[in-house]
Design a protein around this motif. Structure first.
Motif, mmCIF file in Angstrom:
data_model
loop_
_atom_site.group_PDB
_atom_site.id
_atom_site.type_symbol
_atom_site.label_atom_id
_atom_site.label_comp_id
_atom_site.label_asym_id
_atom_site.label_seq_id
_atom_site.Cartn_x
_atom_site.Cartn_y
_atom_site.Cartn_z
ATOM 1 N N GLU A 124 17.896 33.699 -4.852
ATOM 2 C CA GLU A 124 17.996 34.889 -5.702
ATOM 3 C C GLU A 124 17.314 34.686 -7.048
ATOM 4 O O GLU A 124 16.537 35.526 -7.497
ATOM 5 N N ARG A 125 17.592 33.573 -7.680
ATOM 6 C CA ARG A 125 17.043 33.348 -9.014
ATOM 7 C C ARG A 125 15.530 33.127 -8.982
ATOM 8 O O ARG A 125 14.794 33.630 -9.832
ATOM 9 N N SER A 136 12.828 36.008 -9.036
ATOM 10 C CA SER A 136 12.623 36.870 -10.202
ATOM 11 C C SER A 136 11.217 36.769 -10.771
ATOM 12 O O SER A 136 10.778 37.651 -11.502
#
Length: 223
Positions: free
Chosen positions: A91-92, A95
């Motif tokens: 998820e991170r 970005s």
């Protein structure tokens, strides 16, 4: 790196706010506790953060606050924590700003020249393992939580990977490559606590605007 290919030098890098743009220990704590335990987990993570901030304000050494952090993980299943570490990274890192571009690009250049990359962090393997795979790190030197019967006990094995602990681990790793000169090796860090590690290599590099760290490293460079 292929084990049959000897590295031309070792490059040691701190992770949190040196290689990535967040503090993995705290970001992952929030991610895991809220995702795994809901509102109760969110409150638990907030209490841990507040306790650590209070300790820091009282001048408690980072080695001790590191131990306090890992006590918060007591009772969690190691396999669950590892699985959530993969989810956190996915998820991170999606970005686009997860890595600090200057450090990431520097490591790529070092690797192109045959260097071995070593991550050095007070964090632990759950969030660090996926980072290490992604950047093709050769070694990960980090704090090791104790696991018993598949659960984290809240204690750690050995010393925290902070301050002098980082320097000792760096020197131990360099001893595995006796043909390499520490004066030819590099180190990347962003905080004064990285000073012992950076002082153990010939090419210390300060990442970010930390004049205090630069002042203590007359031979250092800023990235």
């Amino acid at each position: 790196m292929d084990a049959a290919i000897l590295p031309t030098r070792l490059v040691f890098t701190d992770v949190d706010e040196t290689l990535i743009n967040c503090r993995s220990m705290f970001d992952f704590l929030d991610f895991y506790m809220s995702g795994r335990h809901g509102a109760a987990g969110t409150a638990r993570a907030r209490q841990v953060r507040e306790s650590l901030l209070l300790q820091a304000s009282r001048g408690i050494p980072r080695e001790e606050t590191n131990r306090t952090y890992f006590r918060a993980w007591a009772g969690e299943r190691a396999e669950d924590v590892a699985r959530w570490g993969e989810r956190w990274f996915a998820e991170r890192s999606g970005s686009g700003s997860f890595y600090l571009a200057c450090t990431r690009e520097a490591l790529v250049r070092h690797q192109a020249g045959g260097a071995a990359i070593v991550l050095v962090s007070g964090s632990f393997l759950a969030p660090l393992d996926p980072i290490a795979r992604d950047v093709r790190a050769d070694h990960v030197l980090c704090t090791r939580p104790e696991v018993r019967d598949g659960e984290l006990t809240g204690r750690i094995l050995g010393a925290p990977m902070v301050g002098s602990g980082k320097a000792a681990a760096v020197r131990s790793t360099m001893a595995r490559y006796p043909y390499l000169d520490p004066a030819d090796c590099y180190g990347y860090g962003d905080h004064v606590s990285d000073l012992p590690m950076l002082s153990a290599v010939g090419h210390p590099v300060v990442v970010g605007p930390n004049p205090d760290l630069l002042a203590r490293l007359p031979t250092g460079h800023r990235l």
